[in-house]
Design an enzyme around this catalytic site. Structure first.
Site, PDB file in Angstrom:
ATOM      1  N   ASN A   9       0.863  -1.189   0.000  1.00 53.61           N
ATOM      2  CA  ASN A   9       0.000   0.000   0.000  1.00 53.61           C
ATOM      3  C   ASN A   9       0.893   1.231   0.000  1.00 53.61           C
ATOM      4  O   ASN A   9       1.451   1.597   1.026  1.00 53.61           O
ATOM      5  CB  ASN A   9      -0.886  -0.046   1.265  1.00 53.61           C
ATOM      6  CG  ASN A   9      -1.753   1.189   1.393  1.00 53.61           C
ATOM      7  OD1 ASN A   9      -1.850   2.009   0.481  1.00 53.61           O
ATOM      8  ND2 ASN A   9      -2.389   1.324   2.548  1.00 53.61           N
ATOM      9  N   TRP A  10       1.012   1.836  -1.182  1.00 49.92           N
ATOM     10  CA  TRP A  10       1.920   2.990  -1.304  1.00 49.92           C
ATOM     11  C   TRP A  10       1.358   4.237  -0.620  1.00 49.92           C
ATOM     12  O   TRP A  10       2.061   5.203  -0.438  1.00 49.92           O
ATOM     13  CB  TRP A  10       2.186   3.305  -2.771  1.00 49.92           C
ATOM     14  CG  TRP A  10       2.931   2.260  -3.527  1.00 49.92           C
ATOM     15  CD1 TRP A  10       3.359   1.032  -3.080  1.00 49.92           C
ATOM     16  CD2 TRP A  10       3.364   2.336  -4.897  1.00 49.92           C
ATOM     17  NE1 TRP A  10       4.008   0.354  -4.087  1.00 49.92           N
ATOM     18  CE2 TRP A  10       4.026   1.130  -5.207  1.00 49.92           C
ATOM     19  CE3 TRP A  10       3.249   3.301  -5.899  1.00 49.92           C
ATOM     20  CZ2 TRP A  10       4.576   0.875  -6.469  1.00 49.92           C
ATOM     21  CZ3 TRP A  10       3.793   3.054  -7.161  1.00 49.92           C
ATOM     22  CH2 TRP A  10       4.448   1.855  -7.434  1.00 49.92           C
ATOM     23  N   LYS A  11       0.062   4.217  -0.293  1.00 49.86           N
ATOM     24  CA  LYS A  11      -0.603   5.402   0.279  1.00 49.86           C
ATOM     25  C   LYS A  11      -0.355   6.620  -0.625  1.00 49.86           C
ATOM     26  O   LYS A  11      -0.298   6.448  -1.832  1.00 49.86           O
ATOM     27  CB  LYS A  11      -0.146   5.615   1.728  1.00 49.86           C
ATOM     28  CG  LYS A  11      -0.308   4.345   2.569  1.00 49.86           C
ATOM     29  CD  LYS A  11      -0.144   4.569   4.038  1.00 49.86           C
ATOM     30  CE  LYS A  11      -0.313   3.237   4.765  1.00 49.86           C
ATOM     31  NZ  LYS A  11      -0.243   3.352   6.212  1.00 49.86           N
ATOM     32  N   HIS A  98      -9.565   1.130   4.823  1.00 42.32           N
ATOM     33  CA  HIS A  98      -8.301   1.336   5.539  1.00 42.32           C
ATOM     34  C   HIS A  98      -8.557   2.266   6.720  1.00 42.32           C
ATOM     35  O   HIS A  98      -9.378   3.180   6.635  1.00 42.32           O
ATOM     36  CB  HIS A  98      -7.251   1.925   4.592  1.00 42.32           C
ATOM     37  CG  HIS A  98      -5.891   1.922   5.199  1.00 42.32           C
ATOM     38  ND1 HIS A  98      -5.487   2.862   6.119  1.00 42.32           N
ATOM     39  CD2 HIS A  98      -4.856   1.058   5.061  1.00 42.32           C
ATOM     40  CE1 HIS A  98      -4.256   2.576   6.516  1.00 42.32           C
ATOM     41  NE2 HIS A  98      -3.848   1.488   5.886  1.00 42.32           N
ATOM     42  N   GLU A 100      -7.019   4.686   7.827  1.00 38.83           N
ATOM     43  CA  GLU A 100      -6.840   6.123   7.530  1.00 38.83           C
ATOM     44  C   GLU A 100      -8.088   6.688   6.863  1.00 38.83           C
ATOM     45  O   GLU A 100      -8.456   7.838   7.082  1.00 38.83           O
ATOM     46  CB  GLU A 100      -5.582   6.308   6.665  1.00 38.83           C
ATOM     47  CG  GLU A 100      -4.323   6.060   7.495  1.00 38.83           C
ATOM     48  CD  GLU A 100      -3.146   5.497   6.737  1.00 38.83           C
ATOM     49  OE1 GLU A 100      -3.132   5.536   5.496  1.00 38.83           O
ATOM     50  OE2 GLU A 100      -2.218   4.982   7.412  1.00 38.83           O
ATOM     51  N   GLU A 170      -5.517  -5.036  10.524  1.00 39.28           N
ATOM     52  CA  GLU A 170      -4.480  -4.029  10.747  1.00 39.28           C
ATOM     53  C   GLU A 170      -4.743  -3.288  12.056  1.00 39.28           C
ATOM     54  O   GLU A 170      -5.521  -2.325  12.078  1.00 39.28           O
ATOM     55  CB  GLU A 170      -4.484  -3.010   9.604  1.00 39.28           C
ATOM     56  CG  GLU A 170      -4.217  -3.602   8.247  1.00 39.28           C
ATOM     57  CD  GLU A 170      -3.649  -2.563   7.300  1.00 39.28           C
ATOM     58  OE1 GLU A 170      -2.512  -2.749   6.859  1.00 39.28           O
ATOM     59  OE2 GLU A 170      -4.319  -1.557   7.034  1.00 39.28           O
ATOM     60  N   GLY A 176       2.369   2.216  10.803  1.00 38.91           N
ATOM     61  CA  GLY A 176       3.293   3.332  10.644  1.00 38.91           C
ATOM     62  C   GLY A 176       3.976   3.751  11.938  1.00 38.91           C
ATOM     63  O   GLY A 176       4.611   4.795  12.002  1.00 38.91           O
ATOM     64  N   SER A 216       3.372  -2.125  10.334  1.00 36.42           N
ATOM     65  CA  SER A 216       4.828  -2.157  10.548  1.00 36.42           C
ATOM     66  C   SER A 216       5.456  -3.516  10.218  1.00 36.42           C
ATOM     67  O   SER A 216       6.437  -3.914  10.844  1.00 36.42           O
ATOM     68  CB  SER A 216       5.182  -1.721  11.976  1.00 36.42           C
ATOM     69  OG  SER A 216       4.732  -0.398  12.204  1.00 36.42           O
ATOM     70  N   GLY A 237       2.769  -1.151   4.270  1.00 37.11           N
ATOM     71  CA  GLY A 237       2.812   0.276   3.962  1.00 37.11           C
ATOM     72  C   GLY A 237       4.244   0.718   3.704  1.00 37.11           C
ATOM     73  O   GLY A 237       4.792   0.520   2.615  1.00 37.11           O
ATOM     74  N   GLY A 238       4.871   1.284   4.724  1.00 35.41           N
ATOM     75  CA  GLY A 238       6.215   1.873   4.580  1.00 35.41           C
ATOM     76  C   GLY A 238       7.216   0.986   3.846  1.00 35.41           C
ATOM     77  O   GLY A 238       7.922   1.463   2.942  1.00 35.41           O
TER      78      GLY A 238
END
Ligand code: PGA
Length: 253
Positions: A9-11, A98, A100, A170, A176, A216, A237-238
């Site tokens: 997930n590049w966000k 998600h 967010e 999640e 993150g 993470s 993600g990251g």
């Protein structure tokens, strides 16, 4: 047999050029190094999708996802993107719910149920996110909180529809933050989710549903997380923003 999936997930990261370079690098390394039995999915910003689609079309192992979609089919919804638009450029999956989006854009379980329906009606696969905040975890109500998210957004589906849904657990406190759920905490929740699915759809349907862990995850902890029986991959993600790290996570199986 359920699929193993690692989705990146590049966000809201990477310019178009940077994204195309990352996708190209991922596809090249995945084609060379990753087993056929793990599916890689790139969840890019909308702007990148149509061009990344051309890059992943050269691979049988890498697929493409959007990070959101409208619950409406078409029309006067300024700023929104429809399922038909995604289908027209060979997107196969859509992240829905998600944390967010739930937190910053106030997406509700009912709205997500409508998004799940339109995605499935378009023959795309939702990657449906669920997970609790730190406050809910500390109150000990995390299992009830997450199963309620599933019940309100997914349990109107038939078994055949449910089999096209990927679930991503999640915990918000792990997203993150660098704090990963321990593999035992992940397994405990994945098992709870699978049992809850079994209570509605029966064990054989529940056994065929892929449940990803997100929060993470990175090359150093993915092997331990993925060794758990109910953890079928990750939503990353990251660590998906670096081709080498993302592929090393894919290779953790
Ligand atoms: P993270 O994000 O890997 O950076 O924690 C996961 C996610 O939000 O999907």
């Amino acid at each position: 047999m359920r699929k193993r999936i690692v989705a990146g997930n590049w966000k809201m990261n990477k310019t178009l050029d940077e994204g195309l370079a990352l996708a190209t690098e991922v596809v090249n390394i995945v084609n060379d190094e990753v087993n056929d039995d793990v599916m890689a999915i790139l969840c890019t910003p909308f702007v990148h999708l149509s061009q990344v689609a051309k890059i992943v079309s050269g691979s049988e192992k890498v697929f493409l996802a959007a990070q959101n979609v409208s619950e409406h089919a078409s029309g006067a919804y300024t700023g929104e993107v429809s399922v038909d638009m995604l289908k027209s450029i060979d997107v196969t999956h859509v992240i829905l719910g998600h944390s967010e989006r739930r937190e910053y854009y106030h997406e509700t379980n009912a709205q997500l149920a409508a998004k799940v329906d339109i995605v499935l009606a378009g023959n795309l696969n939702p990657i449906f996110c669920c997970g609790e905040s730190l406050e809910v975890r500390e109150s000990g109500n995390h299992a009830a909180f997450v199963t309620n998210q599933l019940e309100e957004s997914l349990f109107h589906l038939s078994s055949a529809e449910m089999l096209n849904v990927v679930i991503a657990y999640e915990p918000i406190w792990a997203i993150g933050t660098g704090v990963t759920a321990s593999s035992d905490q992940a397994q405990e929740m994945h098992k709870t989710i699978r049992s809850f699915l079994a209570s509605k759809y029966g064990q054989s349907v529940a056994d065929d549903i892929t449940i990803l862990y997100g929060g993470s995850a990175k090359p150093s902890n993915a092997p331990e997380l993925f060794s758990k029986p109910d953890v079928d991959g990750g939503l990353i993600g990251g660590a998906s923003l670096k081709a080498r790290d993302f592929v090393d996570i894919l290779k953790s199986y």
